[in-house]
Design a protein around this motif. Structure first.
Motif, PDB file in Angstrom:
ATOM      1  N   LEU A  27       0.933  -1.203   0.031  1.00  0.00           N
ATOM      2  CA  LEU A  27       0.202   0.021   0.104  1.00  0.00           C
ATOM      3  C   LEU A  27       0.670   1.213  -0.081  1.00  0.00           C
ATOM      4  O   LEU A  27       0.288   2.211  -0.458  1.00  0.00           O
ATOM      5  CB  LEU A  27      -0.873   0.021   1.229  1.00  0.00           C
ATOM      6  N   ALA A  28       2.004   1.270   0.424  1.00  0.00           N
ATOM      7  CA  ALA A  28       2.991   2.481   0.521  1.00  0.00           C
ATOM      8  C   ALA A  28       4.349   2.020   0.507  1.00  0.00           C
ATOM      9  O   ALA A  28       4.618   0.942   1.192  1.00  0.00           O
ATOM     10  CB  ALA A  28       2.697   3.330   1.760  1.00  0.00           C
ATOM     11  N   VAL A  29       5.189   2.853   0.284  1.00  0.00           N
ATOM     12  CA  VAL A  29       6.561   2.662   0.416  1.00  0.00           C
ATOM     13  C   VAL A  29       7.328   3.818   0.873  1.00  0.00           C
ATOM     14  O   VAL A  29       7.027   4.867   0.651  1.00  0.00           O
ATOM     15  CB  VAL A  29       7.027   2.309  -1.161  1.00  0.00           C
ATOM     16  N   ALA A  30       8.227   3.477   1.827  1.00  0.00           N
ATOM     17  CA  ALA A  30       9.125   4.641   2.278  1.00  0.00           C
ATOM     18  C   ALA A  30      10.644   4.218   2.268  1.00  0.00           C
ATOM     19  O   ALA A  30      10.974   3.262   1.928  1.00  0.00           O
ATOM     20  CB  ALA A  30       8.947   4.399   3.627  1.00  0.00           C
ATOM     21  N   ILE A  31      11.154   5.413   1.589  1.00  0.00           N
ATOM     22  CA  ILE A  31      12.725   5.198   1.236  1.00  0.00           C
ATOM     23  C   ILE A  31      13.492   6.276   2.096  1.00  0.00           C
ATOM     24  O   ILE A  31      13.118   7.452   2.259  1.00  0.00           O
ATOM     25  CB  ILE A  31      12.810   5.890  -0.315  1.00  0.00           C
ATOM     26  N   ASP A  32      14.401   5.558   2.905  1.00  0.00           N
ATOM     27  CA  ASP A  32      15.464   6.245   3.790  1.00  0.00           C
ATOM     28  C   ASP A  32      16.896   5.985   3.246  1.00  0.00           C
ATOM     29  O   ASP A  32      17.217   5.114   2.461  1.00  0.00           O
ATOM     30  CB  ASP A  32      15.110   5.879   5.121  1.00  0.00           C
ATOM     31  N   THR A  33      17.710   6.524   3.837  1.00  0.00           N
ATOM     32  CA  THR A  33      19.215   6.037   3.896  1.00  0.00           C
ATOM     33  C   THR A  33      19.322   4.764   4.539  1.00  0.00           C
ATOM     34  O   THR A  33      18.590   4.328   5.473  1.00  0.00           O
ATOM     35  CB  THR A  33      20.080   7.262   4.450  1.00  0.00           C
ATOM     36  N   ALA A  34      20.294   4.383   4.036  1.00  0.00           N
ATOM     37  CA  ALA A  34      20.634   2.815   4.531  1.00  0.00           C
ATOM     38  C   ALA A  34      21.079   2.708   5.797  1.00  0.00           C
ATOM     39  O   ALA A  34      20.368   1.732   6.617  1.00  0.00           O
ATOM     40  CB  ALA A  34      21.806   2.150   3.786  1.00  0.00           C
ATOM     41  N   ASP A  35      21.375   3.621   6.598  1.00  0.00           N
ATOM     42  CA  ASP A  35      21.668   3.715   7.991  1.00  0.00           C
ATOM     43  C   ASP A  35      20.803   4.307   8.868  1.00  0.00           C
ATOM     44  O   ASP A  35      21.009   4.574  10.066  1.00  0.00           O
ATOM     45  CB  ASP A  35      23.142   4.263   8.359  1.00  0.00           C
ATOM     46  N   GLN A  54      25.307  -7.848  -1.211  1.00  0.00           N
ATOM     47  CA  GLN A  54      25.213  -7.183  -2.597  1.00  0.00           C
ATOM     48  C   GLN A  54      26.266  -7.379  -3.450  1.00  0.00           C
ATOM     49  O   GLN A  54      27.641  -7.231  -2.997  1.00  0.00           O
ATOM     50  CB  GLN A  54      24.981  -5.730  -2.048  1.00  0.00           C
ATOM     51  N   PRO A  55      26.138  -7.959  -4.553  1.00  0.00           N
ATOM     52  CA  PRO A  55      27.216  -8.080  -5.496  1.00  0.00           C
ATOM     53  C   PRO A  55      28.056  -7.096  -6.002  1.00  0.00           C
ATOM     54  O   PRO A  55      29.244  -7.188  -6.187  1.00  0.00           O
ATOM     55  CB  PRO A  55      26.468  -8.752  -6.833  1.00  0.00           C
ATOM     56  N   ARG A  56      27.382  -5.727  -6.001  1.00  0.00           N
ATOM     57  CA  ARG A  56      27.951  -4.514  -6.452  1.00  0.00           C
ATOM     58  C   ARG A  56      27.461  -3.244  -5.878  1.00  0.00           C
ATOM     59  O   ARG A  56      26.118  -3.249  -5.605  1.00  0.00           O
ATOM     60  CB  ARG A  56      28.152  -4.360  -8.165  1.00  0.00           C
ATOM     61  N   GLY A  57      27.872  -2.220  -5.936  1.00  0.00           N
ATOM     62  CA  GLY A  57      27.538  -0.959  -5.293  1.00  0.00           C
ATOM     63  C   GLY A  57      27.713  -0.996  -4.037  1.00  0.00           C
ATOM     64  O   GLY A  57      28.020  -1.682  -3.145  1.00  0.00           O
ATOM     65  N   ASP A  58      27.120   0.219  -3.382  1.00  0.00           N
ATOM     66  CA  ASP A  58      27.006   0.480  -1.823  1.00  0.00           C
ATOM     67  C   ASP A  58      25.677   0.417  -1.214  1.00  0.00           C
ATOM     68  O   ASP A  58      24.519   0.343  -2.108  1.00  0.00           O
ATOM     69  CB  ASP A  58      27.452   1.952  -1.731  1.00  0.00           C
ATOM     70  N   LYS A  59      25.496   0.133   0.009  1.00  0.00           N
ATOM     71  CA  LYS A  59      24.030   0.072   0.695  1.00  0.00           C
ATOM     72  C   LYS A  59      23.809   1.524   0.742  1.00  0.00           C
ATOM     73  O   LYS A  59      24.285   2.296   1.673  1.00  0.00           O
ATOM     74  CB  LYS A  59      24.353  -0.583   1.842  1.00  0.00           C
ATOM     75  N   GLY A  92      19.878  -1.643   0.346  1.00  0.00           N
ATOM     76  CA  GLY A  92      20.946  -1.981  -0.893  1.00  0.00           C
ATOM     77  C   GLY A  92      21.009  -0.826  -1.696  1.00  0.00           C
ATOM     78  O   GLY A  92      20.763   0.466  -1.184  1.00  0.00           O
ATOM     79  N   GLN A  93      21.407  -1.009  -2.943  1.00  0.00           N
ATOM     80  CA  GLN A  93      21.221   0.391  -3.958  1.00  0.00           C
ATOM     81  C   GLN A  93      20.342   0.095  -5.047  1.00  0.00           C
ATOM     82  O   GLN A  93      19.589   1.013  -5.136  1.00  0.00           O
ATOM     83  CB  GLN A  93      22.736   0.299  -4.794  1.00  0.00           C
ATOM     84  N   SER A  94      20.053  -0.968  -5.541  1.00  0.00           N
ATOM     85  CA  SER A  94      19.007  -1.228  -6.532  1.00  0.00           C
ATOM     86  C   SER A  94      17.647  -1.401  -5.872  1.00  0.00           C
ATOM     87  O   SER A  94      17.692  -2.414  -5.115  1.00  0.00           O
ATOM     88  CB  SER A  94      19.515  -2.164  -7.503  1.00  0.00           C
ATOM     89  N   ILE A  95      16.762  -0.425  -5.989  1.00  0.00           N
ATOM     90  CA  ILE A  95      15.439  -0.549  -5.104  1.00  0.00           C
ATOM     91  C   ILE A  95      14.866  -1.869  -5.944  1.00  0.00           C
ATOM     92  O   ILE A  95      14.144  -2.507  -5.257  1.00  0.00           O
ATOM     93  CB  ILE A  95      14.667   0.700  -5.692  1.00  0.00           C
TER      94      ILE A  95
END
Length: 392
Positions: A27-35, A54-59, A92-95
């Motif tokens: 129903l809803a999505v929240a997006i924060d920084t990883a920490d 995670q195979p590549r990128g940063d959290k 992760g990095q990729s949503i």
């Protein structure tokens, strides 16, 4: 007949059916920084258990999904109402990858056809801008373009965990808040959903998104976040939003409060109809705009301690109309000055000039960023009081 029977046999049936209780409706999505939200060692350990190698990128992001409970599990009360949803989180990095890895935390597939709201924290916007964050939502065919988008100065996940006192599902509650924007001058709501944000980003226009705050057990939409193209610039307060809605002619049934001439006197005018015209003008090298507003409304309230005034007195009515017009003009100019000081053209000056005077726009479009902060606005307001109410 044989052909019809063959087609019916091959295409009919329920081979791809999935029962409603086997679906997890987001129903809803929240997006924060990883920490975000990790203060204690226990919280850090829980966050580490949620996530994946995670195979590549940063959290970079913490994505939280609010999921509808289809079966009541008994009396879990929070913030004054039954919590009809629960929240899953992952980092992760990729949503897209984050969401797919959440399937390791649930026994049912995730479905986004009924998503209502997306809440983005200010910390994420300052780090990456808005385009990388909503890219996933714009590409996925399950996402509806009428999804409501909010920005919050704090952490976004607690807003998803909030259980509304009305006992409706949280995502539906969040989406319905902004639908009241036509009657509340303090809430930015017109043309701020996912589809319109996509159009504004594609056209490289500045945009405005409603701000959502959570203080204790109260979630409230007030003011707005403004963006220079995809970059977060800052916030504008409720008065600036009110003036912006008057300039863009999106207010309906607005309430304008006015001080009286005597101590303790207060008046409230309800505007139910308006005629607003924003017109660009080019005079040589000078660009300016005129704004002509005519409003029709009612006298909705009149407070005067210890005595009464005859509301049908013509002199009194003229005074209220004059005061209301002055208040509207002051609010409009306040909003114009705030937006120009931030360098964000959510006033639609550039679009108006491009639409009505394309030749002049082509001559100055490369220098518009330097011209816009100093563009004058000449405001003319006329207010007409039609009704005084039953009490006179």
């Amino acid at each position: 007949m044989l052909l019809i029977l063959t087609i019916a046999a091959l295409t009919g049936g329920c081979w791809d059916r999935r029962e409603i209780q086997d679906r997890n409706f987001v129903l809803a999505v929240a997006i924060d920084t990883a920490d975000a939200g990790q203060q204690t060692e226990q919280e850090k350990a829980e966050a580490k258990a949620e996530t994946f190698v995670q195979p590549r990128g940063d959290k970079r992001y913490r994505v939280s999904l609010q999921i509808l409970k289809l079966i009541k599990n008994g009396g879990n009360r929070q913030n004054g109402g039954d919590n009809r949803t629960y929240v899953l989180s992952n980092t992760g990095q990729s949503i897209f990858e984050i969401v797919r890895d959440m399937l390791g935390q649930t026994s049912k597939s995730l479905f986004f056809e009924h998503i209502q709201a997306v809440v983005i924290s200010e910390a994420v916007l300052r780090e990456t801008g808005i385009t990388p964050i909503i890219d996933f939502f714009l590409r996925d065919a399950e996402m509806r373009w009428r999804i409501k988008v909010y920005v919050t100065p704090g952490e976004a996940r607690p807003i998803l965990e909030y259980a509304p006192p009305s006992k409706e599902a949280g995502g539906i509650y969040l989406a319905n808040i902004v639908r009241n924007h036509t009657k509340n001058l303090h809430v930015a709501g017109a043309r701020t959903d996912l589809g319109n944000i996509s159009i504004m980003l594609d056209s490289k226009s500045d945009l405005i998104i409603p701000r959502l705050d959570m203080a204790g057990n109260v979630v409230k939409a007030k003011g707005a976040a403004v963006f220079k193209k995809h970059n977060f610039v800052g916030y504008v307060d409720e008065r600036a939003v009110a003036g912006l809605k008057m300039i863009r002619a999106t207010e309906k049934s607005a309430i304008i409060t006015l001080p009286g001439e005597e101590a303790g006197e207060l008046l409230a005018v309800e505007v139910f109809r308006h005629d607003t015209r924003l017109t660009p003008h080019v005079d040589g090298d000078n660009v300016y705009f005129t704004l002509d507003i005519t409003m029709w409304g009612n006298l909705g309230e009149h407070q005067l301690p210890h005595r009464t005034v005859k509301a049908n007195d013509p002199a009194f009515i003229r005074r209220v109309e004059r005061q209301a017009a002055e208040e509207v003009k002051s609010t409009v100019l306040y909003s114009k000055n705030v937006c120009q000081s931030l360098g964000v053209d959510v006033l639609n000056f550039g679009n108006k000039l491009k639409r009505y005077k394309p030749k002049d726009w082509n001559a100055i479009k490369d220098d518009w960023e330097e011209i816009y902060p100093n563009v004058p606005l000449v405001v003319s307001v006329n207010v007409v009081i039609n009704q005084l109410g039953e009490h006179k």
